[in-house]
Design a protein around this motif. Sequence first.
Motif, PDB file in Angstrom:
ATOM      1  N   ARG A 158       0.820  -1.213   0.000  1.00  0.00           N
ATOM      2  CA  ARG A 158       0.000   0.000   0.000  1.00  0.00           C
ATOM      3  C   ARG A 158       0.855   1.264   0.000  1.00  0.00           C
ATOM      4  O   ARG A 158       0.496   2.262  -0.615  1.00  0.00           O
ATOM      5  CB  ARG A 158      -0.979  -0.032   1.159  1.00  0.00           C
ATOM      6  CG  ARG A 158      -2.063  -1.090   0.946  1.00  0.00           C
ATOM      7  CD  ARG A 158      -3.153  -0.987   1.987  1.00  0.00           C
ATOM      8  NE  ARG A 158      -4.224  -1.938   1.758  1.00  0.00           N
ATOM      9  CZ  ARG A 158      -5.239  -1.771   0.916  1.00  0.00           C
ATOM     10  NH1 ARG A 158      -5.305  -0.678   0.180  1.00  0.00           N
ATOM     11  NH2 ARG A 158      -6.186  -2.690   0.793  1.00  0.00           N
ATOM     12  N   LYS A 208      -4.734   4.387  -6.603  1.00  0.00           N
ATOM     13  CA  LYS A 208      -5.801   4.526  -5.617  1.00  0.00           C
ATOM     14  C   LYS A 208      -5.885   3.248  -4.793  1.00  0.00           C
ATOM     15  O   LYS A 208      -5.822   2.148  -5.346  1.00  0.00           O
ATOM     16  CB  LYS A 208      -7.138   4.790  -6.306  1.00  0.00           C
ATOM     17  CG  LYS A 208      -7.179   6.120  -7.011  1.00  0.00           C
ATOM     18  CD  LYS A 208      -8.540   6.348  -7.644  1.00  0.00           C
ATOM     19  CE  LYS A 208      -8.555   7.685  -8.355  1.00  0.00           C
ATOM     20  NZ  LYS A 208      -9.856   7.949  -8.978  1.00  0.00           N
ATOM     21  N   GLN A 209      -6.047   3.387  -3.498  1.00  0.00           N
ATOM     22  CA  GLN A 209      -6.101   2.223  -2.619  1.00  0.00           C
ATOM     23  C   GLN A 209      -7.269   1.299  -2.948  1.00  0.00           C
ATOM     24  O   GLN A 209      -7.170   0.090  -2.773  1.00  0.00           O
ATOM     25  CB  GLN A 209      -6.158   2.660  -1.152  1.00  0.00           C
ATOM     26  CG  GLN A 209      -4.873   3.301  -0.667  1.00  0.00           C
ATOM     27  CD  GLN A 209      -3.699   2.352  -0.667  1.00  0.00           C
ATOM     28  OE1 GLN A 209      -3.810   1.174  -0.354  1.00  0.00           O
ATOM     29  NE2 GLN A 209      -2.522   2.873  -1.012  1.00  0.00           N
ATOM     30  N   GLU A 210      -8.351   1.842  -3.471  1.00  0.00           N
ATOM     31  CA  GLU A 210      -9.503   0.995  -3.811  1.00  0.00           C
ATOM     32  C   GLU A 210      -9.236   0.090  -5.014  1.00  0.00           C
ATOM     33  O   GLU A 210     -10.021  -0.804  -5.316  1.00  0.00           O
ATOM     34  CB  GLU A 210     -10.784   1.816  -4.013  1.00  0.00           C
ATOM     35  CG  GLU A 210     -10.708   2.824  -5.119  1.00  0.00           C
ATOM     36  CD  GLU A 210     -10.382   4.236  -4.629  1.00  0.00           C
ATOM     37  OE1 GLU A 210     -10.713   5.175  -5.354  1.00  0.00           O
ATOM     38  OE2 GLU A 210      -9.781   4.396  -3.547  1.00  0.00           O
ATOM     39  N   TRP A 211      -8.119   0.286  -5.691  1.00  0.00           N
ATOM     40  CA  TRP A 211      -7.757  -0.589  -6.807  1.00  0.00           C
ATOM     41  C   TRP A 211      -7.101  -1.885  -6.342  1.00  0.00           C
ATOM     42  O   TRP A 211      -6.816  -2.763  -7.152  1.00  0.00           O
ATOM     43  CB  TRP A 211      -6.838   0.137  -7.775  1.00  0.00           C
ATOM     44  CG  TRP A 211      -7.480   1.299  -8.488  1.00  0.00           C
ATOM     45  CD1 TRP A 211      -8.819   1.563  -8.593  1.00  0.00           C
ATOM     46  CD2 TRP A 211      -6.816   2.345  -9.178  1.00  0.00           C
ATOM     47  NE1 TRP A 211      -9.021   2.716  -9.304  1.00  0.00           N
ATOM     48  CE2 TRP A 211      -7.808   3.224  -9.679  1.00  0.00           C
ATOM     49  CE3 TRP A 211      -5.478   2.634  -9.421  1.00  0.00           C
ATOM     50  CZ2 TRP A 211      -7.503   4.358 -10.411  1.00  0.00           C
ATOM     51  CZ3 TRP A 211      -5.177   3.769 -10.150  1.00  0.00           C
ATOM     52  CH2 TRP A 211      -6.173   4.610 -10.637  1.00  0.00           C
ATOM     53  N   TYR A 212      -6.843  -1.995  -5.055  1.00  0.00           N
ATOM     54  CA  TYR A 212      -6.255  -3.210  -4.487  1.00  0.00           C
ATOM     55  C   TYR A 212      -7.186  -4.389  -4.741  1.00  0.00           C
ATOM     56  O   TYR A 212      -8.400  -4.276  -4.596  1.00  0.00           O
ATOM     57  CB  TYR A 212      -6.046  -3.017  -2.985  1.00  0.00           C
ATOM     58  CG  TYR A 212      -5.554  -4.236  -2.260  1.00  0.00           C
ATOM     59  CD1 TYR A 212      -4.242  -4.666  -2.392  1.00  0.00           C
ATOM     60  CD2 TYR A 212      -6.401  -4.955  -1.436  1.00  0.00           C
ATOM     61  CE1 TYR A 212      -3.778  -5.781  -1.712  1.00  0.00           C
ATOM     62  CE2 TYR A 212      -5.949  -6.068  -0.743  1.00  0.00           C
ATOM     63  CZ  TYR A 212      -4.650  -6.470  -0.891  1.00  0.00           C
ATOM     64  OH  TYR A 212      -4.194  -7.576  -0.218  1.00  0.00           O
ATOM     65  N   GLN A 213      -6.602  -5.515  -5.130  1.00  0.00           N
ATOM     66  CA  GLN A 213      -7.397  -6.701  -5.442  1.00  0.00           C
ATOM     67  C   GLN A 213      -6.990  -7.859  -4.536  1.00  0.00           C
ATOM     68  O   GLN A 213      -5.842  -8.283  -4.555  1.00  0.00           O
ATOM     69  CB  GLN A 213      -7.190  -7.113  -6.903  1.00  0.00           C
ATOM     70  CG  GLN A 213      -7.648  -6.060  -7.885  1.00  0.00           C
ATOM     71  CD  GLN A 213      -7.416  -6.518  -9.307  1.00  0.00           C
ATOM     72  OE1 GLN A 213      -7.603  -7.678  -9.642  1.00  0.00           O
ATOM     73  NE2 GLN A 213      -6.990  -5.583 -10.148  1.00  0.00           N
ATOM     74  N   GLU A 214      -7.960  -8.334  -3.763  1.00  0.00           N
ATOM     75  CA  GLU A 214      -7.712  -9.523  -2.951  1.00  0.00           C
ATOM     76  C   GLU A 214      -7.986 -10.733  -3.821  1.00  0.00           C
ATOM     77  O   GLU A 214      -9.050 -10.863  -4.398  1.00  0.00           O
ATOM     78  CB  GLU A 214      -8.606  -9.528  -1.717  1.00  0.00           C
ATOM     79  CG  GLU A 214      -8.196  -8.494  -0.716  1.00  0.00           C
ATOM     80  CD  GLU A 214      -8.909  -8.648   0.613  1.00  0.00           C
ATOM     81  OE1 GLU A 214      -9.463  -9.729   0.882  1.00  0.00           O
ATOM     82  OE2 GLU A 214      -8.900  -7.674   1.363  1.00  0.00           O
ATOM     83  N   ASP A 269       0.808   4.203  -2.922  1.00  0.00           N
ATOM     84  CA  ASP A 269       0.737   5.648  -2.683  1.00  0.00           C
ATOM     85  C   ASP A 269       1.864   6.378  -3.396  1.00  0.00           C
ATOM     86  O   ASP A 269       1.639   7.421  -4.019  1.00  0.00           O
ATOM     87  CB  ASP A 269       0.800   5.952  -1.188  1.00  0.00           C
ATOM     88  CG  ASP A 269      -0.493   5.643  -0.452  1.00  0.00           C
ATOM     89  OD1 ASP A 269      -1.568   5.581  -1.104  1.00  0.00           O
ATOM     90  OD2 ASP A 269      -0.436   5.477   0.786  1.00  0.00           O
TER      91      ASP A 269
END
Length: 85
Positions: free
Chosen positions: A33, A42-48, A37
């Motif tokens: 993360r 964007k942090q919401e683009w993180y994929q679990e 930055d």
Amino acid sequence: MTVYVDEIREYPTKPFGHRKWSHMWADSILELRDMADKIGLKQEWYQEHHVLNHFDVTPSKRALALANGAVFKPAREAVKERMGL
């Protein structure tokens, strides 16, 4: 701890006008993360994902990650490691 990026691949059906993508992941979520930055993701683009939690990155963001200390690792190698193969 390390942040990694894999090879750039072409995905002809990807949305948003980008067809070439890479994956970025890390040994720790905090490190991942932080790199996101630094390179403007964007942090919401993180994929679990059950195999490899990651961000998808365009070639320009991949280059920024490498310039900020990320290390290249082939995707197949990363998946094998995560699955204990």
